[in-house]
Scaffold this active site. Structure first.
Site, PDB file in Angstrom:
ATOM      1  N   GLU A  35      -5.114 -55.820 -75.870  1.00 10.49           N
ATOM      2  CA  GLU A  35      -4.370 -57.082 -75.846  1.00 10.49           C
ATOM      3  C   GLU A  35      -2.927 -56.881 -76.303  1.00 10.49           C
ATOM      4  OE1 GLU A  35      -5.011 -59.929 -74.616  1.00 10.49           O
ATOM      5  OE2 GLU A  35      -7.184 -60.029 -74.414  1.00 10.49           O
ATOM      6  N   ASP A  52       0.669 -66.252 -75.272  1.00 10.39           N
ATOM      7  CA  ASP A  52      -0.325 -65.581 -76.112  1.00 10.39           C
ATOM      8  C   ASP A  52       0.399 -64.902 -77.269  1.00 10.39           C
ATOM      9  OD1 ASP A  52      -2.246 -66.331 -74.264  1.00 10.39           O
ATOM     10  OD2 ASP A  52      -2.178 -64.429 -73.194  1.00 10.39           O
TER      11      ASP A  52
END
Length: 129
Positions: A35, A52
């Site tokens: 991520e 994000d």
């Protein structure tokens, strides 16, 4: 802050992620690798206008408030900036809420694509935990 693999594993363990909702520590370290590359300052904009944030790339549409995402739900009741701290406590606490939401770690696309169904024990191998 960019964490080392074992450093992150130790921090996540201390904060109670090992086997949280049945997911071993290796799953969490693997997710963080793909991520954010272990970087707490990572941000990525999505096509829907949300962003994000942090080491686990937690999304502003649902989980945090960044003041610029239309219709944000802020289900973790935190400013998104808290997810960029070198202290990962806020990210971990919010991640616990996300993984308890029904889809488990499938909420993280990188986990689904890169970690799910693999031998995630390699991510904690050789670490003093």
């Amino acid at each position: 802050k960019v964490y080392g693999r074992c450093e992150l594993a130790a921090a996540m363990k201390r904060l109670g992620l090992d086997n949280y909702r049945g997911y071993s520590l290796g799953n969490w370290v693997c997710a963080a690798k793909y991520e954010s590359n272990f970087n707490t300052h990572a941000t990525n904009r999505n096509t829907d206008g949300s962003t994000d944030y942090g080491i686990l790339q937690i999304n502003s549409r649902w989980w945090c408030n960044d003041g610029k995402t239309p219709g944000s739900r802020n289900l973790c009741h935190i400013p998104c900036s808290a997810l960029l701290s070198s202290d990962i406590t806020a990210s971990v606490n919010c991640a616990k809420k996300i993984v308890s939401d029904g889809n488990g770690m499938n909420a993280w696309v990188a986990w689904r694509n890169r970690c799910k169904g693999t031998d995630v024990s390699v991510w904690t191998r050789g670490c003093r935990l």
